[in-house]
Structures are given as structure tokens and as C-alpha cells.
Design an enzyme around this catalytic site. Structure first.
Site, PDB file in Angstrom:
ATOM      1  CG  HIS A 201      -6.056   1.569   5.343  1.00  0.00           C
ATOM      2  ND1 HIS A 201      -5.462   2.860   5.914  1.00  0.00           N
ATOM      3  CD2 HIS A 201      -4.802   1.003   4.957  1.00  0.00           C
ATOM      4  CE1 HIS A 201      -4.226   2.795   6.477  1.00  0.00           C
ATOM      5  NE2 HIS A 201      -4.082   1.156   5.907  1.00  0.00           N
TER       6      HIS A 201
ATOM      7  CB  SER B  29       5.148  -1.742  11.810  1.00  0.00           C
ATOM      8  OG  SER B  29       4.552  -0.531  12.106  1.00  0.00           O
TER       9      SER B  29
ATOM     10  N   GLY C  92       1.915   2.305  10.744  1.00  0.00           N
ATOM     11  CA  GLY C  92       2.992   3.286  10.085  1.00  0.00           C
ATOM     12  C   GLY C  92       3.613   3.918  11.688  1.00  0.00           C
TER      13      GLY C  92
ATOM     14  CE  LYS D 234      -0.195   3.205   4.430  1.00  0.00           C
ATOM     15  NZ  LYS D 234      -0.514   3.223   6.037  1.00  0.00           N
TER      16      LYS D 234
ATOM     17  CD  GLU E 266      -2.960   5.368   7.017  1.00  0.00           C
ATOM     18  OE1 GLU E 266      -3.375   5.269   6.022  1.00  0.00           O
ATOM     19  OE2 GLU E 266      -2.347   4.965   7.538  1.00  0.00           O
TER      20      GLU E 266
ATOM     21  CD  GLU F 163      -3.203  -2.686   6.590  1.00  0.00           C
ATOM     22  OE1 GLU F 163      -2.112  -2.300   6.479  1.00  0.00           O
ATOM     23  OE2 GLU F 163      -4.091  -2.078   7.051  1.00  0.00           O
TER      24      GLU F 163
ATOM     25  CG  ASN G 208      -1.207   0.824   1.161  1.00  0.00           C
ATOM     26  OD1 ASN G 208      -1.843   2.453   0.820  1.00  0.00           O
ATOM     27  ND2 ASN G 208      -2.588   1.216   2.771  1.00  0.00           N
TER      28      ASN G 208
HETATM   29  P1  PGA Z   1       3.000   0.401   7.930  1.00  0.00           P
HETATM   30  O1  PGA Z   1       1.778   0.508   7.183  1.00  0.00           O
HETATM   31  O2  PGA Z   1       3.258  -0.951   7.065  1.00  0.00           O
HETATM   32  O3  PGA Z   1       3.659   1.719   7.390  1.00  0.00           O
HETATM   33  O4  PGA Z   1       2.918   0.288   9.208  1.00  0.00           O
HETATM   34  C1  PGA Z   1       0.492  -0.443   6.781  1.00  0.00           C
HETATM   35  C2  PGA Z   1      -0.639  -0.667   6.120  1.00  0.00           C
HETATM   36  O5  PGA Z   1      -1.306   0.965   6.281  1.00  0.00           O
HETATM   37  O6  PGA Z   1      -1.620  -0.902   5.485  1.00  0.00           O
END
Ligand code: PGA
Length: 253
Positions: free
Chosen positions: A96, A212, A172, A12, A98, A166, A10
Site C-alpha cells: 500500500h 476515493s 483519501g 486502515k 501509505e 491506486e 481497507n
Molecule cells: P480511499 O483509500 O478510498 O480512502 O481513497 C483507498 C486506499 O487507500 O486503499
């Protein structure tokens, strides 16, 4: 039927056209396990989707990061599932955290989006996960079950859905869930499928972990019985994404 390991990247809201060229070149040059062992899908921002799709080696598929909840029309700034299907974009990431947190997407709205995208022939990476407060309050399973149920209520088949667990506190942050924490929730989700949908859906639906994931923690996570792959954010922009894809070989052994 086995659950083929699935690795999603992803990207983003990151990258210039130069960055994207570099990432694609790295992916095209990487030594990957065969498509019998792993399914790989990368998700660039909308504006790069079609060029990435045409420049990437054919074994790597692409996903959009979102799409509109129903048929397109007077919805300024949105991209419809029909458009993605028209451009032969096979996958879309929906729900997601976010988008849930920053754009106020509710469980029901995510359920509607998943149903509409499936109805247009797209495959969906549907995301669920608890916040730190919810984990500390002991409500993790309750939260992810409610998010999954809101999707299940709107769809009639899980064949074209990959469920991404997740935990919000791991996204992140560099604070990855321990293999045991991931396994516990994945097993809980599989049990939820078993009790609420069917034994077949529980056995065949891929449940992938995100938050992560890195080149250094992926193998141990991949070794967990109910972890069927990853959704990778930050590390999917770096060459270590190749190592994460290779973690699929842990399952084969
Ligand atoms: P990250 O994000 O690997 O940077 O923690 C994962 C995601 O949001 O899909």
C-alpha cells in the site's frame, strides 16, 4: 475464464471495537449480489481481524493490511504470514502506498513480501500507483510497471494475486481518477502482463482501482473494460460500501 469482480475494503488504522461492531452489522444486513458475481474482502486492523472474521457473514472474507517479509522470529511488532495462515486469514494487502511512503517500503521489499506471503498460502492484494509529481512528469506507466515488475521478478504465479492500481494523489483526497484515467492505466498494466508475463496472466489477473471510490462514482468506474473491482478506503467504513459492492452488477449487465 471471466475475471470475477472484486471489492476490497481497507479500514486502515481506524475504529474502536464499537465502530467495528457497527460496520460488521451493516455488512451482515446488506443485500449483496451473489458470490458468483462479486468477491468481497474487508481488511480490519490486525487486532480486530479474528473477531471480524468470526462475526461476518461467510460470503465476506477478510484480509490483513500487512505482514512480515519472511519467516517470523525476533521481529518485534511484526505479524508473520504463517500466523495469518494459521488463523485462516485468507488475504493480505501488500505494498500500500501509505506503507511505501511512510515506512519506506521499496519496490524490492514489496516484491519479497508478496512472494513470501504467497509461499505461505495467502492470497495477496498488491498495490501500485504513481504520485502526482510522477503523473505530471508523464511517468505513470513507467512507475507502475516498475512496481509490478519488482513483484513479478519474485513470484512464479499470479493466480493468487489481485493487482490494485491506486494513484497516490487520489487516495483519501476525494479526488478520484476519471474513468478514462483509470481505464488507461489498467489497460496499460494488462498490456504489460501480456508483453512481460503471458497472455493468460493478462487475461485472468484482476486489476482493481483504488483512490476515493464512493457510492456515487463506483458505477461509472466499474463500467470500464479493464476495471475489475475496487480497493476502497474511507467509504468502506460507511454504509455506502454496500452500494460499491453492488457496482459489480454493472459488469453482469
Ligand atoms: P480511499 O483509500 O478510498 O480512502 O481513497 C483507498 C486506499 O487507500 O486503499
Amino acid at each position: 475464464m471471466g475475471r470475477k469482480f472484486f471489492v476490497g475494503g481497507n479500514w486502515k488504522c481506524n475504529g474502536t471495537s464499537e465502530d467495528v461492531k457497527k460496520i460488521v452489522a451493516t455488512l451482515n444486513a446488506g443485500q449483496l449480489p451473489s458470490t458468483d458475481v462479486v468477491e468481497v474482502v474487508v481488511s480490519p486492523p490486525f487486532v480486530f481481524l479474528t473477531s471480524v472474521k468470526s462475526e461476518l457473514r461467510p460470503e465476506i472474507q477478510v484480509a490483513a493490511q500487512n505482514c512480515w517479509v519472511k519467516k517470523g522470529g525476533a521481529f518485534t511488532g511484526e505479524v508473520s504470514a504463517e500466523m495469518l495462515a494459521n488463523l485462516c486469514i485468507p488475504w493480505v494487502i501488500l505494498g500500500h502506498s501509505e506503507r511505501r511512503a511512510l515506512l519506506n517500503e521499496t519496490n524490492e521489499f514489496v516484491g519479497d513480501k508478496v512472494a513470501y506471503a504467497l509461499s505461505q498460502g495467502l492470497k495477496v492484494i498488491a498495490c501500485v500507483g504513481e504520485t502526482l509529481e510522477q503523473r505530471e512528469a508523464g511517468t505513470t506507466m513507467e512507475v507502475v510497471a516498475a512496481q509490478t515488475k519488482a513483484i513479478a521478478d519474485k513470484i512464479s504465479s499470479w493466480d493468487n494475486v489481485v493487482l490494485a492500481y491506486e494513484p497516490v494523489w487520489a487516495i483519501g483526497t476525494g479526488k478520484v481518477a476519471s474513468p478514462a484515467q483509470a481505464q488507461e492505466v489498467h489497460a496499460g498494466l494488462r498490456k504489460w502482463f501480456q508483453e512481460n508475463i503471458s497472455a493468460d496472466v493478462a487475461a485472468t489477473t484482476r486489476i482493481i482501482y483504488g483512490g476515493s471510490v464512493s457510492g456515487s462514482n463506483c458505477k461509472e468506474l466499474a463500467g470500464q473494460t479493464d476495471v475489475d473491482g475496487f480497493l476502497v478506503g474511507g467509504a468502506s467504513l460507511k454504509p455506502e460500501f454496500i452500494d460499491i459492492i453492488k457496482a459489480a452488477e454493472v459488469k453482469k449487465a
